[in-house]
Design a protein around this motif. Structure first.
Motif, short mmCIF file in Angstrom:
data_model
loop_
_atom_site.label_atom_id
_atom_site.label_comp_id
_atom_site.label_asym_id
_atom_site.label_seq_id
_atom_site.Cartn_x
_atom_site.Cartn_y
_atom_site.Cartn_z
N GLU A 1 18.21 2.34 -5.38
CA GLU A 1 18.88 3.46 -6.07
C GLU A 1 20.28 3.69 -5.54
O GLU A 1 21.15 4.16 -6.24
CB GLU A 1 18.08 4.75 -5.86
CG GLU A 1 16.86 4.88 -6.75
CD GLU A 1 15.91 5.97 -6.27
OE1 GLU A 1 14.74 5.94 -6.68
OE2 GLU A 1 16.34 6.84 -5.47
N ASN A 2 20.50 3.36 -4.26
CA ASN A 2 21.81 3.57 -3.66
C ASN A 2 22.64 2.29 -3.54
O ASN A 2 23.62 2.24 -2.81
CB ASN A 2 21.65 4.24 -2.29
CG ASN A 2 21.20 5.69 -2.44
OD1 ASN A 2 22.02 6.59 -2.61
ND2 ASN A 2 19.90 5.90 -2.43
N ARG B 1 13.38 9.83 1.84
CA ARG B 1 14.49 9.59 0.91
C ARG B 1 15.76 10.27 1.40
O ARG B 1 16.84 9.68 1.43
CB ARG B 1 14.16 10.17 -0.48
CG ARG B 1 13.17 9.36 -1.25
CD ARG B 1 12.90 10.06 -2.59
NE ARG B 1 11.60 9.68 -3.11
CZ ARG B 1 11.36 8.55 -3.75
NH1 ARG B 1 12.34 7.70 -3.99
NH2 ARG B 1 10.15 8.27 -4.15
N ILE C 1 22.76 6.01 4.81
CA ILE C 1 23.57 5.07 4.03
C ILE C 1 25.00 5.60 3.87
O ILE C 1 25.98 4.90 4.11
CB ILE C 1 22.93 4.80 2.64
CG1 ILE C 1 21.59 4.07 2.80
CG2 ILE C 1 23.88 3.98 1.75
CD1 ILE C 1 20.74 4.01 1.53
N LYS C 2 25.09 6.89 3.51
CA LYS C 2 26.41 7.51 3.35
C LYS C 2 27.23 7.37 4.63
O LYS C 2 28.41 7.05 4.62
CB LYS C 2 26.26 9.01 3.05
CG LYS C 2 26.04 9.31 1.59
CD LYS C 2 26.08 10.82 1.40
CE LYS C 2 25.60 11.20 0.01
NZ LYS C 2 25.39 12.65 -0.10
N THR D 1 14.62 3.59 -2.49
CA THR D 1 15.82 4.39 -2.20
C THR D 1 17.03 3.48 -1.96
O THR D 1 18.15 3.80 -2.37
CB THR D 1 15.56 5.30 -0.97
OG1 THR D 1 14.33 5.97 -1.18
CG2 THR D 1 16.67 6.32 -0.79
N GLU E 1 28.41 3.91 5.19
CA GLU E 1 29.51 3.57 4.27
C GLU E 1 30.78 4.36 4.60
O GLU E 1 31.78 4.25 3.90
CB GLU E 1 29.07 3.85 2.83
CG GLU E 1 28.03 2.82 2.34
CD GLU E 1 27.42 3.19 1.00
OE1 GLU E 1 27.55 4.38 0.58
OE2 GLU E 1 26.80 2.30 0.38
N LYS F 1 19.20 8.35 2.51
CA LYS F 1 20.45 8.52 1.75
C LYS F 1 21.59 8.92 2.68
O LYS F 1 22.72 8.41 2.59
CB LYS F 1 20.27 9.61 0.67
CG LYS F 1 19.72 9.06 -0.63
CD LYS F 1 19.17 10.15 -1.49
CE LYS F 1 20.09 10.56 -2.62
NZ LYS F 1 19.35 11.45 -3.57
N THR F 2 21.31 9.86 3.59
CA THR F 2 22.34 10.31 4.53
C THR F 2 22.78 9.16 5.44
O THR F 2 23.98 8.97 5.68
CB THR F 2 21.80 11.49 5.37
OG1 THR F 2 21.37 12.49 4.48
CG2 THR F 2 22.86 12.04 6.29
#
Lengths: 90, 517
Positions: free
Chosen positions: A55-56, A76, A83-84, A52, A87, A80-81
């Motif tokens: 992919e990100n 996953r 990481i967002k 993951t 960032e 993803k959340t």
């Protein structure tokens, strides 16, 4: 003051996990995993996390996972959340 | 290390273990036939002037001739409210005694202080149905116990005692009520626990028997569960247990929709088997879904006016309700689980106390388990050969208990395992269980929320289930459905060191427990 580069997602409920992503770590990638099913699924959890991250587009950082038996799709989604949020996109 | 042989399930079993002796490998549920005579305790003599009352536990130990290497027995009716095991072993330690074996019907997390006594060499052997908490962790991960722990079922323990394989030097009886001459019952006093079933065999076969109570009643105690003829000494202490840990207020039927779904499917399977009819017998565990199956049965029995013969095992208020409603003729009770059961066994003559041998011993002239029609059991893991684990967790650590699982599965006409397909991320149906407690040949079907798998040995049952339109799948398909969600589990990392032996009810070794890395 806003802390930049750090994001967190998830919970410590059964079948969920809590993930903290710190992107201020520029040199290398450190993944720490605590899991109630580490003996049975530790390797798989690590593989899903790494996949993951790739992919990100995350190559470096400090990732801390506290897992309460989450299935792969939950891992996953939470990552993803996180990481967002790290960032600053969410 | 001793030479290893493979038993009938392909598990590697040592032929000999220092301090325990020669081991017999499991060959099948009903293969082994005993040929020896039963063991017997020493003959006693009691003159009329003898006084059995002793001032404290220490004095009773001295009078019983406590010395290094002895075996002390305990029973677990007080469950997590038990004070006696810790009190006695603490006293033994203070006396400087070493190398004691504890033969308990079961141990709980309240017995954690044993860790220190094991580390100090006071306790070097443990024989029990189960272990929980830090004690299980210390034995399985840290390997602190000198001899491997021996896990026995509730029927296997009385068998081993009667066969003289467990030679009890001193049996300690935690007595809710006792008189000065050693008569004991479980239905009076602040720690009333109901049935004294597990302690009965200990009292009969131990060389010395010490009754410890915090509630003295005038002679003779009434009723009498353990009689004066077996008891050497009576000790009165301030408190023998915590009533809150002994019996729960009320055992409730689950409201969890997943558990209810599993229970509904299990109920349909039980009905499809054709065994629910006039005079049938039934036993179920006390977990959420098991109790729900019983609840569905109760409604059907009321609606169709079916009257059953007996409910056996650990008894809950729910079984008592069914007795009082006339749905079952009798309850056969080895251990009460809640206050309602304790009240019932005290007042209702059809609620009968039974010994562990009467309940489940395969080597007497017939145990209750053999008369069971339907048995509902749970599982920590079940494998594609229908073998069941209820003793070790997914990390290989001892955290459960053998209980009556293998006894009732072997005895009942229909034994059904009920379990969710997953617990958290852990698949419950697996290739090979971590530890075998109950062999697959004695399990007839596995019921999960996703479907029912019937043991291929029971083609007859499969036909009945098909005719009733139940969702049958192969056990391999069930395993695949689970693994599709969870991924394939890794094997637990263990060393070769054997920290536990799992004895099947007939005394043969069905599996070993290895030290976890």
């Amino acid at each position: 003051m806003k802390i930049e580069g750090i994001g967190q997602a998830g919970s410590l409920e059964s079948n969920d996990l809590m993930i903290m992503v710190d992107l201020n770590q520029k040199e290398n990638l450190i993944i720490e995993i605590e899991s109630i099913v580490k003996e049975k699924f530790g390797e798989q959890i690590e593989a899903v996390i790494k996949e993951t991250l790739t992919e990100n587009g995350v190559g470096n950082g400090y990732i801390k996972v506290v897992d309460k038996g989450a299935l792969d799709f939950a891992i996953r989604a939470r990552l993803k959340t996180a990481i967002k949020r790290a960032e600053g996109r969410q | 290390m001793s030479e290893m042989i493979k038993n009938a399930l392909g598990r590697e079993i040592p032929k000999y273990i220092e301090g325990i002796g020669e081991l017999k490998a499991f060959q099948g549920a009903f293969v082994y036939t005993p040929e020896e005579r039963k063991a017997a305790p020493r003959i006693s003599k009691a003159t009329p002037d003898m006084n059995k009352i002793v001032e404290n536990i220490r004095r009773s130990l001295e009078l019983c001739g406590i010395k290094d290497g002895m075996t002390l027995s305990f029973h677990h009716h007080f469950r997590n409210g038990d004070y006696l095991v810790n009190m006695v072993i603490h006293e033994v330690a203070k006396m400087g005694i070493k190398d004691i074996t504890i033969a308990a019907s079961s141990l709980q997390s309240v017995h954690e202080p044993l860790i220190e006594h094991i580390e100090n060499g006071v306790v070097t052997g443990i024989e029990t149905s189960g272990l929980r908490g830090k004690l299980g962790e210390a034995i399985t991960r840290d390997g602190i116990l000198k001899k491997p722990i021996i896990i026995r079922s509730h029927g296997g323990r009385p068998r081993a005692i009667e066969a003289g394989e467990v030679k009890i030097d001193i049996a300690f009886i935690a007595a809710p009520a006792a008189d000065h001459y050693g008569n004991v019952n479980g239905v009076e006093g602040p720690t009333a626990c109901g049935s004294m079933g597990y302690a009965m065999v200990d009292a009969e076969y131990a060389n010395k028997v010490v009754v410890v109570t915090d509630y003295m009643v005038p002679y003779p105690a009434s009723p009498i569960s353990i009689p004066q003829t077996l008891v050497d000494y009576v000790v009165k202490v301030d408190k023998i247990g915590d009533p809150k840990g002994i019996v729960s207020g009320a055992t409730r039927v689950t409201k969890n929709p997943l558990e209810l779904l599993i229970a509904e499917k299990a109920f349909e399977a039980v009905v499809a088997s054709g065994l629910v009819k006039e005079g049938f017998s039934f036993q179920a565990g006390t977990g959420g879904p098991s109790l729900a199956v019983a609840q569905f049965l109760r409604e059907k029995m009321k609606a169709e006016e079916i009257k059953g013969s007996f409910v056996s095992g650990g008894i809950t208020g729910h079984s008592v309700d069914m007795l009082e409603e006339g749905l079952f003729k009798t309850l056969l009770d080895v251990q009460c689980f809640d206050l309602k059961a304790v009240e019932s066994i005290k007042h209702n003559p059809n609620h009968m106390e039974m010994s562990a041998s009467f309940y489940a011993n395969p080597h007497n002239k017939g145990c209750v388990a053999n008369q069971l029609d339907i048995m509902i059991v749970s599982a920590t893991e079940v494998d594609v050969d229908f073998n069941v684990n209820v003793i070790t967790g997914s990390n290989g650590i001892i955290m459960g208990a053998s209980g009556g699982h293998s006894d009732t599965a072997a005895g009942a006409k229909l034994s059904i395992v009920i379990a969710p397909l997953l617990r958290g991320r852990l698949p419950i149906v697996v290739d090979e269980v971590t530890t075998v407690i109950t062999p697959g040949e004695t399990i007839d079907a596995v019921v999960t929320e996703r479907g029912i798998a019937v043991n291929p040995r029971r083609k007859d049952l499969e036909e009945l289930f098909k005719a009733a339109g139940l969702d049958i799948m192969s056990i391999h398909d069930l395993k695949d459905v689970a693994e599709k969600l969870t991924g394939k589990p890794q094997k637990i990392q263990t060393t070769d060191e054997i920290v536990g032996l799992v004895e099947y009810r007939d005394g043969t070794i069905i599996d070993t427990i290895r030290r976890v890395k």
